[in-house]
Design an enzyme around this catalytic site. Structure first.
Site, PDB file in Angstrom:
ATOM      1  N   GLU A  66       0.087 -32.671  20.630  1.00 56.02           N
ATOM      2  CA  GLU A  66      -0.484 -33.511  19.577  1.00 56.02           C
ATOM      3  C   GLU A  66      -1.752 -34.210  20.049  1.00 56.02           C
ATOM      4  O   GLU A  66      -2.754 -34.295  19.321  1.00 56.02           O
ATOM      5  CB  GLU A  66       0.538 -34.560  19.144  1.00 56.02           C
ATOM      6  CG  GLU A  66       0.000 -35.698  18.292  1.00 56.02           C
ATOM      7  CD  GLU A  66       0.764 -36.986  18.505  1.00 56.02           C
ATOM      8  OE1 GLU A  66       0.314 -37.837  19.310  1.00 56.02           O
ATOM      9  OE2 GLU A  66       1.815 -37.146  17.868  1.00 56.02           O
ATOM     10  N   ASP A 127       3.076 -29.795  14.049  1.00 55.02           N
ATOM     11  CA  ASP A 127       1.975 -30.648  13.584  1.00 55.02           C
ATOM     12  C   ASP A 127       0.756 -30.484  14.483  1.00 55.02           C
ATOM     13  O   ASP A 127      -0.380 -30.381  14.002  1.00 55.02           O
ATOM     14  CB  ASP A 127       2.406 -32.106  13.488  1.00 55.02           C
ATOM     15  CG  ASP A 127       2.749 -32.741  14.821  1.00 55.02           C
ATOM     16  OD1 ASP A 127       3.267 -32.042  15.712  1.00 55.02           O
ATOM     17  OD2 ASP A 127       2.513 -33.956  14.975  1.00 55.02           O
TER      18      ASP A 127
END
Length: 382
Positions: A66, A127
Site C-alpha cells: 500500500e 487495494d
C-alpha cells in the site's frame, strides 16, 4: 470555473489553492522554473522514502505494498517522473521478485526472523494492486509512456484473474487478496475502503474491459449496503444474501482506520461520476456526526453509532473533500481549524498519506474526471 471538459482551469485551481493558505494547510504548489513543486510531497518523500525508492511504513521499518502504491500516486500527482520510476523499480524488484508482469506485489516486506530483509508475507493486497495499476495506466497516458501503459494493463488483468470472484447476488467483486478471504461457498470477507470508484472507472476506460464496470457496480453496493446507519465498517461479511457485521476479531462492527478512506474516496469523486450521489447520501450520517461533534471519531460502532474518542488529525484531513462534497461548509471549516491547531504528526505515515490525499485535493493538486481519469494540476490547461 472549468474548461469545456469539466476540468478546473488554472485560474480556478490557483484561486482554490490560495483559499487554503492558512497554517499547516498552505501546501499549494510553487513554480520552480518550469517544474512544479508540491511541498507536502517533498516533505513526505524526505520522511518516508529512501534513496532506493522504498517507503518505510511503520516504526519497525517494514514496507507495505500500500505504501509503495500511494507513493507512486503521489509522485504522479507531483509530476515527479524520476521518483516515480525509482519507487516502481523498488516495488518490482523487491515485492514482485523482479517482474511485475508475472506476479502480484507481496503485501509485506521487512526484517524476517532470521534477521535478513525481504518478503515476510507473499500474499497480495488488492487495494495496493489497484492503486499501482491505476497509477501506471494514468502515468502512461499523462506521460505518453507505452511501458507504463503496458505494465498497468498486465497488472489490471492479473487483479481481475486472481483477486476477484463472482459472488452470488453481487456479481464480479474485488476481494481483499488472492488468498484467505473467499472460502468456497462463502461467506466472503470484504473491505469497503479497498474500492475507490474513480479507480475502477478509470481502469475500465484504460483497459476497455467491461468487467471493471461490473466491479464498480458491485463496489458501490458493498460500500452502501455495508453501512446501514451511514457509518462504513473496516470489514464486512457478505453471505450471499446481504451484508453482516463481522463477528470475530478486534475490528468487529467498527469503522476506524480502514473505513476513513471510504469517505475520502467518496469526497474526491467528480460531481458527475456514476455512483457519487447514492454513496454520499448513504454516508450522510458521518457528515452530520462531524458537524455535531466537531471532530471525526477514531472508531464507531456501525450499528449503534456509539463512538470512541476523537480521531487523530489525519482523519480530519481525509474528511475535508467529503465534507465539501456533502455541502457541510461549517463542519469543513471546523476541521480546517482543527488541523491548523493540531497538524498531523510528521512521522506518522498513515496520517500523512491521508493528509496528502485530502489536503492535496482541497489545494487543487489533483482531480478526477467523471470517467475516473486523473487530472493533476501540472497537466491543467491555462
Amino acid at each position: 470555473m472549468t474548461d469545456g471538459a469539466g476540468r478546473p482551469t488554472r485560474r480556478a485551481v490557483l484561486r482554490g489553492a490560495a483559499g487554503a493558505a492558512a497554517g499547516w494547510a498552505a501546501q499549494a504548489w510553487a513554480d520552480a522554473g518550469t517544474a512544479p513543486v508540491w511541498p507536502a510531497w517533498e516533505a513526505f518523500h524526505r520522511q518516508f522514502v529512501g534513496s532506493g525508492g522504498r517507503v518505510t511504513s511503520d516504526a519497525q521499518g517494514q514496507t507495505y505494498s500500500e505504501a509503495q502504491a500511494y507513493a507512486l500516486f503521489f509522485a504522479l500527482l507531483a509530476g515527479d517522473r524520476e521518483r516515480f520510476e525509482r519507487i516502481l523499480r523498488w516495488t518490482e524488484d523487491n515485492l514482485c521478485a523482479g517482474d511485475l508482469t508475472t506476479r502480484l506485489p507481496a503485501w509485506l516486506w521487512g526484517k524476517r526472523p532470521d534477521a535478513t530483509w525481504g518478503v515476510i508475507d507473499d500474499n497480495a493486497a488488492s487495494d495496493a494492486d489497484l492503486w499501482i495499476a491505476y497509477a501506471l495506466a494514468e502515468a502512461g497516458r499523462l506521460w505518453n509512456d507505452r511501458r507504463y501503459r503496458a505494465l498497468g494493463a498486465v497488472l489490471a488483468a492479473r487483479i481481475v484473474r486472481e483477486e476477484t470472484a463472482d459472488l452470488p447476488g453481487l456479481g464480479p467483486t474485488l476481494l481483499p487478496a488472492p488468498r484467505g478471504f473467499a472460502p468456497e461457498g462463502g461467506p466472503w470477507r470484504l473491505n469497503p475502503s479497498y474500492l475507490p470508484l474513480q479507480l475502477l472507472h478509470g481502469l475500465a476506460g484504460a483497459t476497455g474491459q467491461p468487467v471493471w464496470k461490473q466491479l464498480a457496480a458491485s463496489s458501490l453496493r458493498v460500500m452502501v449496503e455495508s453501512a446501514p446507519q451511514g457509518f462504513s465498517p473496516d470489514w464486512t461479511v457478505y453471505a450471499g444474501q446481504g451484508f453482516q457485521v463481522e463477528a470475530e476479531g478486534k475490528d468487529k462492527g467498527q469503522g476506524a482506520y480502514n473505513a476513513i478512506r471510504v469517505y475520502l474516496w467518496a469526497g474526491t469523486l467528480h460531481p458527475r461520476a456514476e455512483g457519487r450521489g447514492p454513496l454520499l447520501r448513504a454516508l450522510a450520517p458521518m457528515a452530520r456526526f462531524v458537524r455535531e461533534r466537531g471532530h471525526p471519531p477514531e472508531s464507531i460502532d456501525i450499528l449503534t453509532g456509539q463512538a470512541g474518542g476523537p480521531a487523530p488529525p489525519g482523519f480530519s484531513a481525509a474528511l475535508l473533500p467529503f465534507l465539501q462534497a456533502s455541502g457541510e461548509a461549517d463542519a469543513l471549516r471546523v476541521q480546517q481549524l482543527r488541523l491548523e491547531a493540531r497538524p498531523p504528526r510528521p512521522d506518522a505515515y498513515y496520517e500523512q498519506c491521508l493528509a496528502l490525499f485530502g489536503q492535496g485535493w482541497m489545494d487543487g493538486a489533483y482531480r478526477f474526471d467523471a470517467d475516473g481519469r486523473l487530472l493533476p494540476r501540472w497537466k491543467a490547461g491555462p
